[in-house]
Design a protein around this motif. Structure first.
Motif, PDB file in Angstrom:
ATOM      1  N   LYS A 128     -18.910  -5.573  16.086  1.00 53.52           N
ATOM      2  CA  LYS A 128     -19.713  -5.684  17.302  1.00 53.52           C
ATOM      3  C   LYS A 128     -19.185  -4.813  18.441  1.00 53.52           C
ATOM      4  N   THR A 129     -17.954  -4.351  18.344  1.00 55.13           N
ATOM      5  CA  THR A 129     -17.345  -3.597  19.429  1.00 55.13           C
ATOM      6  C   THR A 129     -16.814  -2.263  18.929  1.00 55.13           C
ATOM      7  N   ILE A 130     -16.633  -1.345  19.869  1.00 59.31           N
ATOM      8  CA  ILE A 130     -16.109  -0.025  19.509  1.00 59.31           C
ATOM      9  C   ILE A 130     -14.670  -0.141  19.045  1.00 59.31           C
ATOM     10  N   GLU A 131     -13.934  -1.097  19.605  1.00 58.53           N
ATOM     11  CA  GLU A 131     -12.543  -1.284  19.203  1.00 58.53           C
ATOM     12  C   GLU A 131     -12.443  -1.709  17.742  1.00 58.53           C
ATOM     13  N   GLU A 132     -13.356  -2.578  17.300  1.00 61.46           N
ATOM     14  CA  GLU A 132     -13.356  -3.009  15.900  1.00 61.46           C
ATOM     15  C   GLU A 132     -13.649  -1.839  14.964  1.00 61.46           C
ATOM     16  N   ALA A 133     -14.651  -1.024  15.320  1.00 57.13           N
ATOM     17  CA  ALA A 133     -15.013   0.112  14.466  1.00 57.13           C
ATOM     18  C   ALA A 133     -13.861   1.101  14.346  1.00 57.13           C
ATOM     19  N   ALA A 134     -13.204   1.396  15.469  1.00 56.06           N
ATOM     20  CA  ALA A 134     -12.066   2.324  15.431  1.00 56.06           C
ATOM     21  C   ALA A 134     -10.908   1.745  14.622  1.00 56.06           C
ATOM     22  N   ALA A 135     -10.696   0.436  14.735  1.00 56.83           N
ATOM     23  CA  ALA A 135      -9.612  -0.201  13.979  1.00 56.83           C
ATOM     24  C   ALA A 135      -9.892  -0.177  12.475  1.00 56.83           C
ATOM     25  N   ILE A 136     -11.150  -0.328  12.081  1.00 53.04           N
ATOM     26  CA  ILE A 136     -11.514  -0.257  10.660  1.00 53.04           C
ATOM     27  C   ILE A 136     -11.199   1.133  10.109  1.00 53.04           C
ATOM     28  N   ARG A 137     -11.573   2.159  10.866  1.00 56.35           N
ATOM     29  CA  ARG A 137     -11.276   3.534  10.440  1.00 56.35           C
ATOM     30  C   ARG A 137      -9.774   3.739  10.275  1.00 56.35           C
ATOM     31  N   ASP A 138      -9.009   3.309  11.271  1.00 56.43           N
ATOM     32  CA  ASP A 138      -7.562   3.499  11.202  1.00 56.43           C
ATOM     33  C   ASP A 138      -6.936   2.725  10.052  1.00 56.43           C
ATOM     34  N   ARG A 139      -7.440   1.522   9.791  1.00 55.49           N
ATOM     35  CA  ARG A 139      -6.885   0.726   8.693  1.00 55.49           C
ATOM     36  C   ARG A 139      -7.131   1.404   7.351  1.00 55.49           C
ATOM     37  N   LEU A 140      -8.325   1.954   7.142  1.00 57.87           N
ATOM     38  CA  LEU A 140      -8.619   2.627   5.874  1.00 57.87           C
ATOM     39  C   LEU A 140      -7.708   3.839   5.693  1.00 57.87           C
ATOM     40  N   LEU A 141      -7.542   4.634   6.742  1.00 55.13           N
ATOM     41  CA  LEU A 141      -6.689   5.820   6.644  1.00 55.13           C
ATOM     42  C   LEU A 141      -5.229   5.435   6.414  1.00 55.13           C
ATOM     43  N   THR A 142      -4.748   4.437   7.146  1.00 51.01           N
ATOM     44  CA  THR A 142      -3.362   3.994   6.980  1.00 51.01           C
ATOM     45  C   THR A 142      -3.126   3.465   5.573  1.00 51.01           C
ATOM     46  N   ASN A 143      -4.107   2.749   5.021  1.00 56.13           N
ATOM     47  CA  ASN A 143      -3.962   2.219   3.668  1.00 56.13           C
ATOM     48  C   ASN A 143      -3.903   3.336   2.630  1.00 56.13           C
ATOM     49  N   PHE A 144      -4.657   4.416   2.855  1.00 58.11           N
ATOM     50  CA  PHE A 144      -4.558   5.557   1.944  1.00 58.11           C
ATOM     51  C   PHE A 144      -3.155   6.159   1.997  1.00 58.11           C
ATOM     52  N   ASP A 145      -2.595   6.283   3.222  1.00 56.75           N
ATOM     53  CA  ASP A 145      -1.240   6.819   3.353  1.00 56.75           C
ATOM     54  C   ASP A 145      -0.223   5.955   2.607  1.00 56.75           C
ATOM     55  N   LYS A 146      -0.350   4.643   2.736  1.00 56.68           N
ATOM     56  CA  LYS A 146       0.584   3.738   2.070  1.00 56.68           C
ATOM     57  C   LYS A 146       0.403   3.778   0.556  1.00 56.68           C
ATOM     58  N   ALA A 147      -0.864   3.743   0.112  1.00 57.78           N
ATOM     59  CA  ALA A 147      -1.131   3.691  -1.322  1.00 57.78           C
ATOM     60  C   ALA A 147      -0.639   4.947  -2.039  1.00 57.78           C
ATOM     61  N   ALA A 148      -0.665   6.090  -1.340  1.00 52.44           N
ATOM     62  CA  ALA A 148      -0.233   7.333  -1.973  1.00 52.44           C
ATOM     63  C   ALA A 148       1.248   7.302  -2.328  1.00 52.44           C
ATOM     64  N   ASN A 149       2.006   6.413  -1.728  1.00 53.99           N
ATOM     65  CA  ASN A 149       3.441   6.310  -2.003  1.00 53.99           C
ATOM     66  C   ASN A 149       3.779   5.245  -3.040  1.00 53.99           C
ATOM     67  N   LEU A 150       2.751   4.572  -3.574  1.00 54.43           N
ATOM     68  CA  LEU A 150       2.995   3.468  -4.490  1.00 54.43           C
ATOM     69  C   LEU A 150       2.544   3.821  -5.906  1.00 54.43           C
ATOM     70  N   PRO A 151       3.196   3.244  -6.901  1.00 58.37           N
ATOM     71  CA  PRO A 151       2.699   3.411  -8.272  1.00 58.37           C
ATOM     72  C   PRO A 151       1.474   2.541  -8.494  1.00 58.37           C
ATOM     73  N   ALA A 152       0.732   2.850  -9.538  1.00 53.70           N
ATOM     74  CA  ALA A 152      -0.434   2.032  -9.862  1.00 53.70           C
ATOM     75  C   ALA A 152      -0.004   0.592 -10.082  1.00 53.70           C
ATOM     76  N   GLY A 153      -0.789  -0.335  -9.493  1.00 56.54           N
ATOM     77  CA  GLY A 153      -0.439  -1.739  -9.610  1.00 56.54           C
ATOM     78  C   GLY A 153      -1.178  -2.584  -8.602  1.00 56.54           C
ATOM     79  N   PRO A 154      -0.892  -3.874  -8.551  1.00 61.35           N
ATOM     80  CA  PRO A 154      -1.632  -4.790  -7.679  1.00 61.35           C
ATOM     81  C   PRO A 154      -1.565  -4.426  -6.200  1.00 61.35           C
ATOM     82  N   GLU A 155      -0.411  -3.970  -5.722  1.00 57.77           N
ATOM     83  CA  GLU A 155      -0.287  -3.664  -4.294  1.00 57.77           C
ATOM     84  C   GLU A 155      -1.130  -2.455  -3.917  1.00 57.77           C
TER      85      GLU A 155
END
Length: 472
Positions: A128-155
């Protein structure tokens, strides 16, 4: 000079004030807008903000920049006592005070409506807010950065799993935009593959996007499935504790990005703290001419519009006989409310609000969209152009239009920016980590007890010589 108080600076409130500035004569009325945010958010752009296609600031309209003749107060209205024509204004960091008015316009909008599902309040994002939309974008990008450092698995699966709850227009658009964004990111993350990303949309009803025809909704489901996204119909979310998703079908998954779009409700802070009449769904009773009241009674000097109001839909196309809460109605109601208010001030009769929905258009990621008008439907690239063209021209002011279109043009040649700014949610963390701090004062060493001097031996009186002692 009558004092007009507009409660809320969203679509309806902004357009009411904007048009009043145009139509009121000098000295005819004094207009004040009160909203806790200093800007109006153009909500149809929130899915594109979440997907990095539009810069967050470009999809908001600064109230003070565009309402030059209006008093803008950045605060909350926490109570309305229309019987005495007073509103309680609560600025952040300052004391509450009473604001006297002659006419009140309630356009407080809506907030996300949630259900008491375990884990949602703690883990989900709204839209509903611009802050929420921007936070969703940042969370997706940050998760890609984290996932790239992990082996395949549940995390890694948890970081690359996106769950959207709600299959209305907002839910489908943000779901499709995020799927498109995630696919485009893979070229920058060679450690990850398309099969590592998982997208799930949960809808309790048996269909999505009730604003379009059933064949069009089926095409959207098929189109998203071809892009690697899964839609769960007739499915309810049972729990989301710690990001562990449990569905009514028994299926489970773990996600670090949950977006809730399953409905809205009229702003309860305003509705529950006013003496204006409210209907059974918690909205302010509003007549077709946008004055507060019903067919039999009119609440003098009180108006309402937008998502917080229950405006009868005279075309017969609304849900339950009322206009649905969307941007189309809010914008048009705001414009008519300003015209009607000026008319009443001048002793003229107000007009009733009548708007027949001309169609619905949705963006489904770069190069794809869906458009429905009656039985006519468009899909794919041409519908995507229709979506961008309509909303690009609908955002108020040429200043905002130019910023949006210029951003799209730059993205066409340069691509979307893929930098996460999630750290801005804790902007002082880096400074605090390395900031020099005063050293603690050294504790004073305890004083050693003074050495005791040895007692001198008691002197014996000298013996007198015998001859002296004998003398008396």
């Amino acid at each position: 000079m009558p004092k007009i108080l507009i409660v809320g600076g969203g679509y309806a409130g902004f357009y009411t004030a904007w048009k009043l500035e145009k139509w009121l004569r000098a000295g005819e009325a004094e207009v004040t807008v009160v909203d806790p945010l200093p800007y109006m958010t153009y909500q149809p752009f929130l899915p594109e903000v979440a997907a990095g296609s539009i810069e967050p600031r470009h999809s908001v309209v600064a109230l003070r920049r565009h309402l030059r003749k209006t008093n803008v107060i950045t605060a909350k209205v926490t109570a309305i006592d229309h019987a005495s024509k007073q509103a309680t204004i609560s600025p952040e960091g300052a004391d509450d005070y009473q604001f006297d008015y002659d006419i009140v316009v309630v356009t407080g909008g809506a907030v996300s409506r949630t259900f008491p599902i375990p884990g949602i309040a703690e883990n989900a994002f709204g839209l509903k807010t611009i802050e929420e939309a921007a936070a969703i974008r940042d969370r997706l990008l940050t998760n890609f950065d984290k996932a790239a450092n992990l082996p395949a698995g549940p995390e890694r699966d948890r970081l690359l799993t996106v769950v959207v709850v709600g299959g209305g227009f907002a839910g489908i658009e943000v779901f499709a935009e995020l799927r498109s964004f995630a696919s485009s990111l893979l070229e920058f993350y060679p450690q990850l593959s398309f099969d590592d990303t998982h997208f799930h949309l949960i809808e309790a009803m048996g269909r999505i996007m009730p604003e379009v025809s059933l064949p069009t909704s089926h095409w959207v489901i098929k189109h998203l499935a071809q892009r690697g996204a899964e839609i769960h119909l007739d499915t309810q979310l049972k729990s989301a504790v710690d990001g562990h998703i449990e569905l009514s079908t028994g299926q489970t998954m773990d996600s670090d990005l949950i977006v809730w779009t399953a409905g809205v409700m009229a702003n309860p802070q305003i509705v529950r703290n006013s003496d204006l009449p409210v209907e059974e769904r918690g909205r302010i009773k509003t007549r077709p001419d946008l004055r507060v009241g019903d067919e039999d009674d009119i609440v003098e000097d009180a108006w309402a519009a937008g998502d917080i109001s229950a405006v009868p839909d005279l075309t017969g196309g609304g849900v339950g006989g009322y206009c649905v809460p969307n941007a189309q109605h809010a914008v048009r109601q705001g414009k008519l409310l300003a015209k009607n208010l000026v008319a009443v001030l001048r002793g003229e009769e107000p007009h009733e609000y009548v708007h027949k929905n001309l169609g619905a258009v949705a963006g489904l990621g770069l190069g794809s969209g869906a458009f429905q008008s009656g039985k006519f439907a468009m899909k794919g690239l041409i519908a995507w152009f229709a979506h961008r063209g309509y909303h690009g021209l609908a955002i108020p002011s040429w200043e905002r239009k130019l910023r949006v279109f210029w951003g799209w043009w730059n993205n066409f040649w340069l691509g979307r920016d893929i930098v996460s700014l999630e750290a801005r949610q804790t902007p002082r963390a880096a400074f605090e980590e390395f900031a020099a701090r005063p050293k603690p004062a050294p504790e004073a060493a305890p004083k050693a007890p003074a050495a005791k001097k040895p007692r001198a031996a008691a002197k014996k009186p000298a013996e007198k010589p015998a001859e002296t002692a004998a003398v008396k």
